[in-house]
Design a protein around this motif. Sequence first.
Motif, PDB file in Angstrom:
ATOM      1  N   VAL A  69      -7.452   5.051  -1.414  1.00 34.86           N
ATOM      2  CA  VAL A  69      -7.427   4.414  -2.740  1.00 34.86           C
ATOM      3  C   VAL A  69      -6.288   3.407  -2.820  1.00 34.86           C
ATOM      4  O   VAL A  69      -6.471   2.283  -3.305  1.00 34.86           O
ATOM      5  CB  VAL A  69      -7.306   5.479  -3.858  1.00 34.86           C
ATOM      6  N   SER A  70      -5.124   3.767  -2.336  1.00 34.98           N
ATOM      7  CA  SER A  70      -3.994   2.834  -2.382  1.00 34.98           C
ATOM      8  C   SER A  70      -4.234   1.642  -1.466  1.00 34.98           C
ATOM      9  O   SER A  70      -3.849   0.518  -1.792  1.00 34.98           O
ATOM     10  CB  SER A  70      -2.696   3.540  -2.024  1.00 34.98           C
ATOM     11  N   TRP A  71      -4.881   1.855  -0.322  1.00 31.78           N
ATOM     12  CA  TRP A  71      -5.218   0.741   0.569  1.00 31.78           C
ATOM     13  C   TRP A  71      -6.203  -0.205  -0.112  1.00 31.78           C
ATOM     14  O   TRP A  71      -6.069  -1.421  -0.037  1.00 31.78           O
ATOM     15  CB  TRP A  71      -5.792   1.280   1.874  1.00 31.78           C
ATOM     16  N   TRP A  72      -7.195   0.358  -0.810  1.00 34.38           N
ATOM     17  CA  TRP A  72      -8.188  -0.441  -1.518  1.00 34.38           C
ATOM     18  C   TRP A  72      -7.535  -1.254  -2.644  1.00 34.38           C
ATOM     19  O   TRP A  72      -7.835  -2.441  -2.816  1.00 34.38           O
ATOM     20  CB  TRP A  72      -9.287   0.469  -2.062  1.00 34.38           C
ATOM     21  N   VAL A  73      -6.639  -0.626  -3.398  1.00 37.00           N
ATOM     22  CA  VAL A  73      -5.966  -1.326  -4.498  1.00 37.00           C
ATOM     23  C   VAL A  73      -5.087  -2.447  -3.948  1.00 37.00           C
ATOM     24  O   VAL A  73      -5.069  -3.551  -4.495  1.00 37.00           O
ATOM     25  CB  VAL A  73      -5.144  -0.335  -5.349  1.00 37.00           C
ATOM     26  N   ALA A  74      -4.381  -2.186  -2.866  1.00 37.92           N
ATOM     27  CA  ALA A  74      -3.527  -3.214  -2.265  1.00 37.92           C
ATOM     28  C   ALA A  74      -4.371  -4.388  -1.771  1.00 37.92           C
ATOM     29  O   ALA A  74      -3.997  -5.553  -1.956  1.00 37.92           O
ATOM     30  CB  ALA A  74      -2.723  -2.623  -1.117  1.00 37.92           C
ATOM     31  N   ARG A  75      -5.496  -4.089  -1.167  1.00 35.78           N
ATOM     32  CA  ARG A  75      -6.373  -5.170  -0.692  1.00 35.78           C
ATOM     33  C   ARG A  75      -6.894  -5.994  -1.858  1.00 35.78           C
ATOM     34  O   ARG A  75      -6.966  -7.212  -1.791  1.00 35.78           O
ATOM     35  CB  ARG A  75      -7.537  -4.584   0.092  1.00 35.78           C
ATOM     36  N   ALA A 117       0.828  -1.211   0.000  1.00 32.15           N
ATOM     37  CA  ALA A 117       0.000   0.000   0.000  1.00 32.15           C
ATOM     38  C   ALA A 117       0.861   1.259   0.000  1.00 32.15           C
ATOM     39  O   ALA A 117       0.531   2.246  -0.658  1.00 32.15           O
ATOM     40  CB  ALA A 117      -0.941  -0.003   1.200  1.00 32.15           C
ATOM     41  N   SER A 118       1.972   1.236   0.718  1.00 32.46           N
ATOM     42  CA  SER A 118       2.834   2.429   0.734  1.00 32.46           C
ATOM     43  C   SER A 118       3.543   2.632  -0.593  1.00 32.46           C
ATOM     44  O   SER A 118       3.749   3.767  -1.033  1.00 32.46           O
ATOM     45  CB  SER A 118       3.837   2.334   1.883  1.00 32.46           C
ATOM     46  N   ILE A 119       3.906   1.540  -1.252  1.00 28.85           N
ATOM     47  CA  ILE A 119       4.512   1.664  -2.579  1.00 28.85           C
ATOM     48  C   ILE A 119       3.477   2.190  -3.575  1.00 28.85           C
ATOM     49  O   ILE A 119       3.772   3.071  -4.395  1.00 28.85           O
ATOM     50  CB  ILE A 119       5.092   0.315  -3.040  1.00 28.85           C
ATOM     51  N   LEU A 120       2.269   1.653  -3.490  1.00 28.74           N
ATOM     52  CA  LEU A 120       1.203   2.135  -4.368  1.00 28.74           C
ATOM     53  C   LEU A 120       0.858   3.589  -4.082  1.00 28.74           C
ATOM     54  O   LEU A 120       0.539   4.350  -5.001  1.00 28.74           O
ATOM     55  CB  LEU A 120      -0.036   1.255  -4.214  1.00 28.74           C
ATOM     56  N   TYR A 121       0.936   3.989  -2.813  1.00 33.03           N
ATOM     57  CA  TYR A 121       0.621   5.371  -2.449  1.00 33.03           C
ATOM     58  C   TYR A 121       1.553   6.349  -3.147  1.00 33.03           C
ATOM     59  O   TYR A 121       1.119   7.409  -3.591  1.00 33.03           O
ATOM     60  CB  TYR A 121       0.700   5.563  -0.935  1.00 33.03           C
ATOM     61  N   SER A 122       2.820   5.987  -3.250  1.00 28.46           N
ATOM     62  CA  SER A 122       3.764   6.892  -3.904  1.00 28.46           C
ATOM     63  C   SER A 122       3.418   7.109  -5.376  1.00 28.46           C
ATOM     64  O   SER A 122       3.669   8.185  -5.922  1.00 28.46           O
ATOM     65  CB  SER A 122       5.191   6.377  -3.758  1.00 28.46           C
ATOM     66  N   LEU A 123       2.827   6.121  -5.994  1.00 26.32           N
ATOM     67  CA  LEU A 123       2.432   6.260  -7.400  1.00 26.32           C
ATOM     68  C   LEU A 123       1.057   6.903  -7.546  1.00 26.32           C
ATOM     69  O   LEU A 123       0.851   7.797  -8.378  1.00 26.32           O
ATOM     70  CB  LEU A 123       2.441   4.889  -8.076  1.00 26.32           C
ATOM     71  N   ILE A 124       0.105   6.448  -6.741  1.00 28.72           N
ATOM     72  CA  ILE A 124      -1.270   6.918  -6.865  1.00 28.72           C
ATOM     73  C   ILE A 124      -1.404   8.368  -6.412  1.00 28.72           C
ATOM     74  O   ILE A 124      -2.142   9.146  -7.018  1.00 28.72           O
ATOM     75  CB  ILE A 124      -2.215   5.985  -6.081  1.00 28.72           C
ATOM     76  N   SER A 125      -0.671   8.748  -5.372  1.00 30.77           N
ATOM     77  CA  SER A 125      -0.800  10.118  -4.859  1.00 30.77           C
ATOM     78  C   SER A 125      -0.319  11.146  -5.872  1.00 30.77           C
ATOM     79  O   SER A 125      -0.951  12.189  -6.042  1.00 30.77           O
ATOM     80  CB  SER A 125      -0.054  10.273  -3.540  1.00 30.77           C
ATOM     81  N   THR A 126       0.782  10.856  -6.548  1.00 34.06           N
ATOM     82  CA  THR A 126       1.253  11.814  -7.547  1.00 34.06           C
ATOM     83  C   THR A 126       0.296  11.908  -8.725  1.00 34.06           C
ATOM     84  O   THR A 126       0.082  12.993  -9.272  1.00 34.06           O
ATOM     85  CB  THR A 126       2.661  11.441  -8.039  1.00 34.06           C
ATOM     86  N   ALA A 127      -0.284  10.776  -9.098  1.00 32.40           N
ATOM     87  CA  ALA A 127      -1.230  10.792 -10.217  1.00 32.40           C
ATOM     88  C   ALA A 127      -2.498  11.564  -9.854  1.00 32.40           C
ATOM     89  O   ALA A 127      -2.978  12.394 -10.645  1.00 32.40           O
ATOM     90  CB  ALA A 127      -1.583   9.371 -10.626  1.00 32.40           C
TER      91      ALA A 127
END
Length: 62
Positions: free
Chosen positions: A49-55, A5-15
């Motif tokens: 959103v990143s938590w949801w995608v990771a789940r 989720a933290s790795i996804l957050y770095s990508l999703i947050s910038t987008a």
Amino acid sequence: MMRLASILYSLISTALAGTAVIAVLTAGMVSLNAILLAAAAGFVVAAPVSWWVARRLYDQGA
């Protein structure tokens, strides 16, 4: 799952922040406050959103 989720957050947050800033600028709101608020909103919305995608990724892998 937190690591993913933290790795996804770095990508999703910038987008999401970039999309929000572009939407604000397209709407004609060119003040600094509007741009900063849009960027902050993108970063805040990216957390669930990143938590949801990771789940979803973990559920599909099982």
